[in-house]
Design a protein around this motif. Structure first.
Motif: not given
Length: 510
Positions: A289-304, A358-364
């Motif tokens: 699975y991937y963790v919802d609600p974000w397909l990719y979680n960006c470390k530049t976003d406070d919540d993600q 950017d998949p290097s900073i926004c992780l699945d």
């Protein structure tokens, strides 16, 4: 709906992906606190917005006691606290809740909402259908089963691909090893799963607190057969019934983390799943699975960023306790090592807003967390499955996930993966959700043969023992056309499609 790897979190009923959720109860050896009343004299912030769930990650100097007081002052209530990793799960209706806690930098590293839509009553949502095994195909397979084979094993091209059928002649795996299926729930009443099911290591983690009451780990009445299908691939018993799992001698546990109705997997439930596995002595977890609600979680976003931190702490803690994590790479046919990816499905609990990441900073998550084994999917012809995500240096190993365009020479001629489903039946799914449990099964065989091995050692052995694969010339697209495999790259003995290679169960038991 969540994304299962059925494919990987989205149950690929034959779409491509899958994910899911669960309930409440206290985790043994983990400090879990019901929402406390605010201290006298402390005025909580007014409740003016929708109720959301949050994770708050403490600094090295912050204490859970201090965090609880800060959460109450900001208008929140504590759901549970994991002192071992400094993560607190809370609910709040204060729109400024996260902002107020983030301002207390001496106490919190990061704070983030685990969803974008408010907590709500259960809603029924159709997640797609499994292709059921027909009586005719079952009879055909049984007629061709050889000595020592399970009745439906002739249809299990996937077992032969990784030489699991040969491995079974040497070692089926040990009952001292348990694989925890963190998923939509496992039907332990299925006759092919009941002999190897571990009730003592199973729970419902939906909501963030583990419920270990009898049957809590089973799928919801309106729920998915995704977790049950995954469990069968790992450890369906060799008992003269149905199919065989990759490691038919090990135990399997169900840790339900998907929400009823929506089948979404939220951070608080998944963190609970990893912590539960760590405290219950589980050796391997499967995460299709991937963790919802974000397909990719960006470390530049406070919540993600807070979600990445909380999940990273949980997986690392479990790894230190001896748990190896296996996860599916996803069904979006994305290059996880590319320069950019267009994500047009997030957030999936509200209206998606297309974005380029950017998949290097926004992780699945959890597949791209450190220490997690990332698995891509292949079909019967050994080609990368048309839907499977990939990435040089991201994918660790590959395994059969099924591909409807790669037709095997089996009695049923079905290129998907056959496994256990609800109601004691059998059915076909395809996806990286189906690939990961093959790897989890091989990991369980490795652990059975090498009980002293740490998660890192198991991972190194599995990569070294895999059957190396070169980049293919051609690969199928989603319409069944053979196209040039221009997206496959290779370096350092790895490829973007297969990582270090396709796992080999026979090598694991030798």
């Amino acid at each position: 709906m969540a994304h299962l790897g059925s494919g990987r979190r989205r149950a690929l009923a034959v779409p491509v992906g899958l994910a899911l959720t669960a309930s409440l109860a206290f985790l043994p050896a983990v400090t879990a606190s019901a929402a406390p009343a605010a201290d006298a004299g402390v005025s909580a912030a007014p409740a003016t917005g929708p109720k959301l769930s949050y994770v708050a990650n403490l600094t090295a100097y912050g204490s859970v006691k201090q965090a609880k007081k800060a959460i109450e002052r900001a208008g929140g209530t504590v759901v549970t606290a994991y002192e071992q990793i400094g993560v607190v799960v809370a609910h709040s209706e204060n729109p400024e809740f996260a902002k107020e806690l983030r301002s207390q930098r001496q106490l919190f590293v990061s704070v983030g909402a685990t969803r974008t839509a408010p907590l709500s009553p259960v809603q029924t949502t159709e997640e797609g259908s499994t292709q059921q095994l027909s009586a005719a195909d079952a009879a055909k397979a049984s007629a061709q089963a050889g000595p020592g084979e399970e009745p439906l094993e002739p249809n299990q091209w996937d077992l032969r691909t990784i030489k699991a059928d040969e491995a079974h002649k040497i070692n089926d795996g040990s009952q001292d090893v348990t694989v925890g299926v963190i998923d939509t729930g496992v039907d332990d009443t299925h006759p092919d799963l009941a002999p190897n099911f571990s009730r003592e290591q199973s729970a419902n983690c939906v909501g963030g607190v583990a419920d270990t009451s009898e049957g809590a780990w089973r799928p919801y009445a309106d729920g998915s057969d995704h977790g049950t299908h995954v469990a069968g691939t790992i450890a369906a018993a060799r008992n003269g019934i149905g199919i065989s799992g990759v490691a038919p001698g090990v135990k399997v546990a169900g840790i339900k983390v998907s929400e009823p109705g929506t089948s979404l997997f939220f951070t608080e439930a998944v963190v609970c799943g990893f912590m539960f596995a760590a405290e219950k002595g589980i050796e391997v977890t499967n995460n299709s699975y991937y963790v919802d609600p974000w397909l990719y979680n960006c470390k530049t976003d406070d919540d993600q960023k807070a979600l990445v931190e909380a999940l990273g702490r949980a997986t690392k803690y479990a790894e230190k306790k001896g748990v190896l994590h296996v996860a599916s790479a996803g069904n979006s046919n994305h290059d996880l090592a590319g320069d950019s990816i267009v994500d047009d499905t997030s957030p999936d609990d509200a209206t998606p807003v297309p974005r380029t990441i950017d998949p290097s900073i926004c992780l699945d998550l959890p597949t791209q967390l450190p220490g997690v084994v990332t698995v891509s999917a292949t079909g019967d012809k050994g080609l990368k499955s048309y839907y499977s995500s990939f990435g040089l240096g991201v994918v660790d190993v590959a395994a059969p996930g099924g591909d409807k365009w790669q037709t095997p020479q089996t009695p049923d001629a079905n290129g998907r993966v056959l496994s256990t489903v609800l109601g004691g039946g059998y059915g076909y799914k395809q996806g990286t959700s189906m690939a990961a449990p093959h790897v989890a099964g091989v990991a369980a065989l490795l652990k059975s043969a090498n009980p002293w091995a740490t998660p890192a050692q198991l991972q190194r052995m599995m990569k070294a023992q895999s059957d190396k694969q070169s980049c293919p010339d051609k690969v199928y697209d989603n319409l069944g056309n053979l196209i040039d495999a221009t997206t496959c790259e290779s370096k350092w003995g790895q490829t973007g499609y297969y990582g270090y290679g396709v796992v080999n169960a026979l090598n694991a038991v030798k």
